[in-house]
Design an enzyme around this catalytic site. Structure first.
Site, PDB file in Angstrom:
ATOM      1  N   SER A 142     -21.717  33.364  36.581  1.00 63.05           N
ATOM      2  CA  SER A 142     -20.464  32.096  36.397  1.00 63.05           C
ATOM      3  C   SER A 142     -21.466  30.845  37.162  1.00 63.05           C
ATOM      4  CB  SER A 142     -19.708  32.513  37.515  1.00 63.05           C
ATOM      5  OG  SER A 142     -19.981  32.502  39.020  1.00 63.05           O
ATOM      6  N   SER A 146     -34.091  39.738  45.025  1.00 59.21           N
ATOM      7  CA  SER A 146     -34.064  39.852  46.411  1.00 59.21           C
ATOM      8  C   SER A 146     -33.880  38.271  46.895  1.00 59.21           C
ATOM      9  CB  SER A 146     -35.228  40.676  46.838  1.00 59.21           C
ATOM     10  OG  SER A 146     -35.358  40.476  48.325  1.00 59.21           O
ATOM     11  N   TYR A 193     -27.519  40.069  55.837  1.00 63.84           N
ATOM     12  CA  TYR A 193     -28.206  39.669  54.448  1.00 63.84           C
ATOM     13  C   TYR A 193     -29.844  40.299  54.429  1.00 63.84           C
ATOM     14  CZ  TYR A 193     -29.487  36.553  50.620  1.00 63.84           C
ATOM     15  OH  TYR A 193     -29.915  36.116  49.476  1.00 63.84           O
ATOM     16  N   LYS A 223     -31.012  42.777  51.547  1.00 64.02           N
ATOM     17  CA  LYS A 223     -32.169  42.392  50.845  1.00 64.02           C
ATOM     18  C   LYS A 223     -33.347  43.315  50.883  1.00 64.02           C
ATOM     19  CE  LYS A 223     -30.004  39.141  47.929  1.00 64.02           C
ATOM     20  NZ  LYS A 223     -29.910  39.365  46.646  1.00 64.02           N
TER      21      LYS A 223
HETATM   22  N1  LIG Z   1     -30.298  30.023  45.552  1.00 61.28           N
HETATM   23  C1  LIG Z   1     -31.160  30.374  46.641  1.00 61.28           C
HETATM   24  O1  LIG Z   1     -31.583  29.911  47.466  1.00 61.28           O
HETATM   25  C2  LIG Z   1     -31.192  32.006  46.784  1.00 61.28           C
HETATM   26  C3  LIG Z   1     -32.437  32.139  47.822  1.00 61.28           C
HETATM   27  C4  LIG Z   1     -32.469  33.619  47.714  1.00 61.28           C
HETATM   28  C5  LIG Z   1     -31.924  34.503  46.705  1.00 61.28           C
HETATM   29  N2  LIG Z   1     -31.107  34.165  46.037  1.00 61.28           N
HETATM   30  C6  LIG Z   1     -30.002  35.262  45.345  1.00 61.28           C
HETATM   31  O2  LIG Z   1     -30.079  34.677  44.061  1.00 61.28           O
HETATM   32  C7  LIG Z   1     -28.664  35.448  43.401  1.00 61.28           C
HETATM   33  C8  LIG Z   1     -27.801  34.592  42.666  1.00 61.28           C
HETATM   34  O3  LIG Z   1     -27.341  33.545  43.656  1.00 61.28           O
HETATM   35  P1  LIG Z   1     -27.421  32.210  43.315  1.00 61.28           P
HETATM   36  O4  LIG Z   1     -28.308  31.138  44.056  1.00 61.28           O
HETATM   37  O5  LIG Z   1     -27.399  31.753  41.690  1.00 61.28           O
HETATM   38  O6  LIG Z   1     -26.086  31.487  43.791  1.00 61.28           O
HETATM   39  P2  LIG Z   1     -24.597  31.227  42.932  1.00 61.28           P
HETATM   40  O7  LIG Z   1     -25.024  30.025  42.176  1.00 61.28           O
HETATM   41  O8  LIG Z   1     -23.619  31.212  44.176  1.00 61.28           O
HETATM   42  O9  LIG Z   1     -24.376  32.439  42.190  1.00 61.28           O
HETATM   43  C9  LIG Z   1     -24.148  33.659  42.706  1.00 61.28           C
HETATM   44  C10 LIG Z   1     -23.406  34.558  41.670  1.00 61.28           C
HETATM   45  O10 LIG Z   1     -23.178  35.699  42.034  1.00 61.28           O
HETATM   46  C11 LIG Z   1     -21.754  36.147  41.696  1.00 61.28           C
HETATM   47  N3  LIG Z   1     -21.201  37.178  42.527  1.00 61.28           N
HETATM   48  C12 LIG Z   1     -20.720  37.289  43.746  1.00 61.28           C
HETATM   49  N4  LIG Z   1     -20.228  38.370  43.972  1.00 61.28           N
HETATM   50  C13 LIG Z   1     -20.116  39.130  42.730  1.00 61.28           C
HETATM   51  C14 LIG Z   1     -19.250  40.230  42.411  1.00 61.28           C
HETATM   52  N5  LIG Z   1     -18.648  41.055  43.240  1.00 61.28           N
HETATM   53  N6  LIG Z   1     -19.728  40.683  41.156  1.00 61.28           N
HETATM   54  C15 LIG Z   1     -20.411  39.899  40.109  1.00 61.28           C
HETATM   55  N7  LIG Z   1     -20.462  38.631  40.612  1.00 61.28           N
HETATM   56  C16 LIG Z   1     -20.610  38.263  41.699  1.00 61.28           C
HETATM   57  C17 LIG Z   1     -21.103  34.810  41.701  1.00 61.28           C
HETATM   58  O11 LIG Z   1     -20.041  35.176  40.898  1.00 61.28           O
HETATM   59  P3  LIG Z   1     -18.326  34.226  41.306  1.00 61.28           P
HETATM   60  O12 LIG Z   1     -18.241  32.931  40.604  1.00 61.28           O
HETATM   61  O13 LIG Z   1     -17.380  35.129  40.786  1.00 61.28           O
HETATM   62  O14 LIG Z   1     -18.344  34.281  42.765  1.00 61.28           O
HETATM   63  C18 LIG Z   1     -22.060  33.903  41.028  1.00 61.28           C
HETATM   64  O15 LIG Z   1     -21.844  33.944  39.791  1.00 61.28           O
HETATM   65  C19 LIG Z   1     -28.194  36.003  44.498  1.00 61.28           C
HETATM   66  O16 LIG Z   1     -28.424  37.399  44.578  1.00 61.28           O
HETATM   67  C20 LIG Z   1     -28.919  35.437  45.915  1.00 61.28           C
HETATM   68  O17 LIG Z   1     -28.734  36.433  46.918  1.00 61.28           O
HETATM   69  C21 LIG Z   1     -30.461  32.827  45.963  1.00 61.28           C
END
Ligand SMILES: NC(=O)c1ccc[n+]([C@@H]2O[C@H](COP(=O)([O-])OP(=O)(O)OC[C@H]3O[C@@H](n4cnc5c(N)ncnc54)[C@H](OP(=O)(O)O)[C@@H]3O)[C@@H](O)[C@H]2O)c1
Length: 292
Positions: A10, A132, A146, A150
């Site tokens: 999303s 991760s 968290y 991870k």
């Molecule tokens: N951005 C960073 O700085 C960063 C750094 C390290 C790791 N990460 C990791 O990267 C991954 C993606 O995060 P992002 O940065 O892209 O953030 P994001 O834009 O907030 O995306 C998070 C996504 O996870 C989905 N999600 C949450 N709970 C869910 C569930 N129960 N079932 C299916 N989808 C679910 C959300 O969907 P909804 O719209 O339904 O909420 C959203 O699409 C995560 O695993 C996060 O831990 C991010």
């Protein structure tokens, strides 16, 4: 041409990866827990992208998404376990109502999607990309839950890498530092129970001060992931960005220092080789030569 199944499309990494893969000609099963949020994504791709509902906490939905991928594209060769969210706050501040659901998504959701995918992927080979974090490299105050989730992702990914090698399935562990997605906007929860004792370490205000200022460009992260999926020699661990690299270097140095500091003490814990052991009866015998 590869076929991808990606969770959490999303927004953020999941959405950008789904679009980038489809734009270069691959087939994509883009999933989201509310499929309405991604309905329009597939339109430009002439059937090469489908959108499927998948809340990763629902194991049956993971199986259904895999079945839909098989029905539509005959299978898939890249699984991206991307869905996730963060929880900030000191360990003592957090409650099970807060940390258990976070593990359900970040860890158990990844496990269920992987278990659903493996019967298909063992036939095709391919790659599993597990999101991760820098938080999976090293732990720090205010991010403990968290970190735990991870770190578990890291552990299971390393085990999978070894188990799945014979099937021609590679595992990639993506460890981003801070990237400008929705993560610090809507994907961080903060422990409700605020304790002044942890004001200095709880990271309670981290998202407010950092959201929108993250140095990481998500499109550059996606380019690295695409390259790693295409390259059979890509490494297992992919720390993304200078923050993640610095954390990895600090972790390696600290680990090295710990291992070396007490090397002689901590290594001497195996049973003595036969014949070299001083019998306990000798050590405890009395001056009369009889056991006490
Ligand atoms: N951005 C960073 O700085 C960063 C750094 C390290 C790791 N990460 C990791 O990267 C991954 C993606 O995060 P992002 O940065 O892209 O953030 P994001 O834009 O907030 O995306 C998070 C996504 O996870 C989905 N999600 C949450 N709970 C869910 C569930 N129960 N079932 C299916 N989808 C679910 C959300 O969907 P909804 O719209 O339904 O909420 C959203 O699409 C995560 O695993 C996060 O831990 C991010």
């Amino acid at each position: 041409m590869k076929t991808w199944l990606i969770t959490g499309c999303s927004s953020g990494f999941g959405q950008r990866l789904a679009l980038a893969a489809a734009e270069r000609g691959d087939q994509v099963v883009a999933t989201a827990r509310s499929v309405k949020t991604i309905e329009d994504m597939a339109e430009p791709f002439d059937g090469r992208m489908i959108t499927v509902p998948l809340d990763v906490t629902d194991a049956a939905a993971a199986k259904a998404a895999v079945a839909k991928a098989v029905e539509t594209f005959g299978g898939f060769d890249v699984l991206v376990n991307n869905a996730g969210y963060g929880l900030h706050g000191a360990i003592e501040e957090g409650t099970s109502d807060e940390y258990r659901p976070m593990f359900e998504v970040n860890l158990f959701g990844l496990i269920e999607a992987t278990r659903a995918a493996l019967p298909v992927m063992r036939r095709s080979g391919g790659a599993i990309v597990n999101m991760s974090s820098v938080a999976g490299i090293s732990g720090g105050g205010g991010g403990g839950y968290y970190n735990a989730a991870k770190f578990a992702v890291e552990g299971i990914s390393e085990a999978l890498a070894s188990e799945l090698k014979p099937f021609g399935i590679r595992v990639l562990i993506v460890e981003p530092g801070p990237f400008r997605t929705d993560f610090l906007g809507r994907s961080i929860t903060v422990a409700a129970n605020e304790m002044p004792e942890y004001a200095g370490t709880s990271r309670r205000h981290y998202r407010e001060t950092n959201n929108g200022n993250q140095a990481g460009d998500p499109d550059k992260a996606i380019a690295v992931i695409l390259r790693a999926v295409d390259d059979d020699d890509a490494p297992l661990h992919l720390p993304l960005g200078p923050v993640a690299h610095a954390a990895a270097e600090r972790k390696l140095a600290a680990f090295r220092s710990d291992i070396d500091a007490w090397h002689d003490i901590t290594i001497a814990t195996d049973f003595d080789p036969p014949g070299t052991r001083v019998a306990s009866s000798d050590r405890t015998s009395t001056s009369t030569g009889q056991r006490p």
